[in-house]
Design a protein around this motif. Structure first.
Motif, short mmCIF file in Angstrom:
data_model
loop_
_atom_site.label_atom_id
_atom_site.label_comp_id
_atom_site.label_asym_id
_atom_site.label_seq_id
_atom_site.Cartn_x
_atom_site.Cartn_y
_atom_site.Cartn_z
N MET A 30 10.00 -66.01 35.90
CA MET A 30 10.27 -65.94 37.13
C MET A 30 9.47 -66.17 38.14
O MET A 30 8.77 -66.02 38.42
N THR A 31 10.63 -67.36 39.01
CA THR A 31 9.70 -67.82 40.11
C THR A 31 9.64 -67.08 41.29
O THR A 31 10.84 -65.53 41.51
N LEU A 32 9.22 -66.75 42.51
CA LEU A 32 9.11 -66.17 43.76
C LEU A 32 10.49 -65.81 44.22
O LEU A 32 11.45 -64.60 44.78
N GLU A 33 11.36 -66.90 43.97
CA GLU A 33 12.09 -66.50 45.10
C GLU A 33 13.66 -65.84 44.18
O GLU A 33 14.35 -65.35 44.47
N PHE A 57 12.47 -63.39 42.36
CA PHE A 57 11.91 -62.55 41.93
C PHE A 57 12.29 -61.48 43.82
O PHE A 57 12.87 -60.28 44.22
N LEU A 58 12.52 -62.30 44.76
CA LEU A 58 12.96 -61.64 45.87
C LEU A 58 14.71 -61.34 45.96
O LEU A 58 14.45 -60.26 46.59
N LEU A 59 15.38 -61.57 45.79
CA LEU A 59 16.51 -61.74 45.45
C LEU A 59 16.59 -60.52 44.19
O LEU A 59 17.57 -59.99 44.93
N GLY A 60 15.95 -60.06 43.50
CA GLY A 60 15.85 -58.85 42.60
C GLY A 60 15.56 -57.57 43.13
O GLY A 60 16.09 -57.18 43.41
N LEU A 61 14.31 -57.93 44.05
CA LEU A 61 13.87 -56.59 45.49
C LEU A 61 15.09 -56.38 46.14
O LEU A 61 15.21 -55.77 46.74
N MET A 62 15.93 -57.28 46.80
CA MET A 62 17.23 -57.37 48.01
C MET A 62 17.79 -56.92 47.12
O MET A 62 18.61 -55.78 47.78
N ILE A 63 18.16 -57.13 45.98
CA ILE A 63 19.53 -56.78 45.44
C ILE A 63 19.09 -54.78 44.98
O ILE A 63 19.45 -54.27 44.92
N VAL A 64 18.10 -54.71 44.55
CA VAL A 64 17.64 -53.82 44.42
C VAL A 64 17.68 -52.51 45.58
O VAL A 64 17.91 -51.37 45.49
N SER A 65 16.92 -52.94 46.69
CA SER A 65 17.02 -52.40 47.49
C SER A 65 17.87 -51.55 48.02
O SER A 65 18.50 -50.85 48.78
N ILE A 66 19.14 -52.62 48.24
CA ILE A 66 20.65 -52.46 49.02
C ILE A 66 20.96 -51.44 47.52
O ILE A 66 21.86 -50.42 48.15
#
Length: 108
Positions: free
Chosen positions: A1-4, A6-15
């Motif tokens: 998993m790349t950092l990008e 990971f950050l996309l997953g974090l954004m999706i989960v947060s929304i």
């Protein structure tokens, strides 16, 4: 998993955590069930993080290793933290700003 990713997953989960939490809160309010908003948001964030992490592992056919475990744990913890500073906190901050603004304008 790349950092990008990971950050996309974090954004999706947060929304989706905010959306699901508000829906569950409305349902619990209609049923007159008492709940704590932060625990509810945290629980939703943990479940969604686990689902997103599992979905990523299945879709990419990735095996879990040390780096992946760190990413998944960080996803759970950061999404929980982001959910705690969610919709209710933003509305509360706006209300406080309005009260402060009204107090300063009235004193002139």
């Amino acid at each position: 998993m790349t950092l990008e990713i990971f950050l996309l997953g974090l954004m999706i989960v947060s929304i989706f955590t905010g959306l699901f939490t508000e829906g569950i809160k409305k349902l619990l309010d209609e049923m007159t069930v008492k709940y704590h908003s932060n625990f509810l948001a945290g629980g939703v964030a943990v479940v969604l993080s686990a689902l997103v992490g599992t979905g990523y592992l299945v879709l990419t056919e990735t095996q879990i290793n040390d780096k992946m475990a760190v990413y998944l744990i960080a996803l759970v913890l950061l999404s929980w933290l982001a959910s705690m500073v969610g919709y209710d906190k933003v509305i509360q901050a706006i209300a406080q700003l309005k009260r402060t603004d009204n107090n300063t304008q009235g004193g002139r």
